[in-house]
Design a protein around this motif. Structure first.
Motif, short mmCIF file in Angstrom:
data_model
loop_
_atom_site.label_atom_id
_atom_site.label_comp_id
_atom_site.label_asym_id
_atom_site.label_seq_id
_atom_site.Cartn_x
_atom_site.Cartn_y
_atom_site.Cartn_z
N ILE A 62 -25.61 16.27 9.79
CA ILE A 62 -26.20 15.90 8.50
C ILE A 62 -26.90 14.55 8.62
O ILE A 62 -27.99 14.35 8.08
N ILE A 63 -26.30 13.62 9.35
CA ILE A 63 -26.92 12.30 9.56
C ILE A 63 -28.22 12.46 10.33
O ILE A 63 -29.25 11.85 9.99
N ALA A 64 -28.21 13.29 11.39
CA ALA A 64 -29.42 13.53 12.17
C ALA A 64 -30.50 14.19 11.33
O ALA A 64 -31.68 13.84 11.43
N ALA A 65 -30.11 15.13 10.47
CA ALA A 65 -31.09 15.79 9.61
C ALA A 65 -31.69 14.80 8.62
O ALA A 65 -32.91 14.80 8.39
N ALA A 66 -30.86 13.94 8.05
CA ALA A 66 -31.37 12.94 7.10
C ALA A 66 -32.34 11.98 7.78
O ALA A 66 -33.40 11.65 7.22
N LEU A 67 -32.01 11.55 8.98
CA LEU A 67 -32.91 10.64 9.70
C LEU A 67 -34.20 11.34 10.13
O LEU A 67 -35.28 10.74 10.11
N ALA A 68 -34.10 12.61 10.51
CA ALA A 68 -35.30 13.37 10.87
C ALA A 68 -36.22 13.53 9.66
O ALA A 68 -37.44 13.41 9.79
N ILE A 69 -35.64 13.77 8.49
CA ILE A 69 -36.44 13.87 7.27
C ILE A 69 -37.07 12.53 6.93
O ILE A 69 -38.24 12.45 6.56
N LEU A 70 -36.29 11.47 7.08
CA LEU A 70 -36.79 10.13 6.77
C LEU A 70 -37.95 9.74 7.67
O LEU A 70 -38.96 9.21 7.21
N PHE A 71 -37.82 10.00 8.97
CA PHE A 71 -38.85 9.59 9.93
C PHE A 71 -39.88 10.69 10.21
O PHE A 71 -40.78 10.49 11.02
N LYS A 72 -39.72 11.85 9.57
CA LYS A 72 -40.66 12.98 9.68
C LYS A 72 -40.86 13.40 11.14
O LYS A 72 -41.99 13.51 11.63
N VAL A 73 -39.74 13.64 11.82
CA VAL A 73 -39.78 14.16 13.19
C VAL A 73 -39.18 15.56 13.17
O VAL A 73 -38.67 16.03 12.16
N ASN A 74 -39.20 16.24 14.30
CA ASN A 74 -38.74 17.62 14.38
C ASN A 74 -37.26 17.73 14.03
O ASN A 74 -36.41 17.22 14.74
N LEU A 75 -36.98 18.39 12.94
CA LEU A 75 -35.62 18.53 12.43
C LEU A 75 -34.73 19.39 13.33
O LEU A 75 -33.62 18.96 13.68
N PRO A 76 -35.15 20.59 13.76
CA PRO A 76 -34.26 21.39 14.58
C PRO A 76 -33.87 20.72 15.89
O PRO A 76 -32.73 20.80 16.33
#
Length: 167
Positions: A62-76
């Protein structure tokens, strides 16, 4: 080559959008940049995934997903890379983090007897905690930087090689 190789190992978009743990991100999951795989998004996802893998907290995905959304990088990719720290590798990773933190703080490495009681946990946190947490932070930063630049360089090399073959 890296794009096709990476795409084989990352979770499918539909599976992640349907995940009950990621549902609370709502509309943010519909940003196409989170699902697009290019050099910038892959390198950023590696950095986020490797950094979060060294954080000694539950819910790393969940932390990785939140940071990926924040920085707009590849979520999967960022969510998948969290599994570098899995039940088999966690003891070695955490011990290495403790060694790094102890060496930075100049503390002697102590043998700790783990006792599964509240007092045992308090003793463990008091003796090993600061070294372990500092080591986790330092290792997370170090390996995320290494991952970012390695994927960036590998991607550039692959593009150059493919361009030379085409010529």
């Amino acid at each position: 080559m890296p794009k096709k190789t990476i795409q084989r190992f990352i979770p499918k978009t539909e599976d992640l959008k349907a995940s009950k743990h990621l549902k609370f991100f709502g509309e943010w999951l519909h940003n196409p940049n989170l699902w697009h795989l290019n050099r910038r998004s892959a390198a950023g996802a590696f950095a986020i995934g490797l950094f979060v893998a060294f954080i000694p907290l539950p819910s790393q995905m969940i932390i990785a997903a939140a940071l990926a959304i924040l920085f707009k990088v590849n979520l999967p990719l960022s969510v998948a890379l969290v599994w570098v720290s899995n039940p088999f590798t966690i003891p070695a990773i955490f011990y290495f983090c403790y060694l790094v933190g102890a060496s930075i703080l100049g503390k002697a490495i102590t043998q700790v007897h783990i006792e599964f009681s509240w007092e045992g946990i308090e003793h463990l946190i008091a003796t090993v905690g600061p070294s372990f947490l500092l080591g986790s932070l330092v290792c997370g930063i170090f390996f995320s930087i290494c991952g970012y630049f390695s994927i960036n360089a590998l991607w550039r090399y692959s593009v150059r090689r493919r361009y030379r073959k085409r010529r």
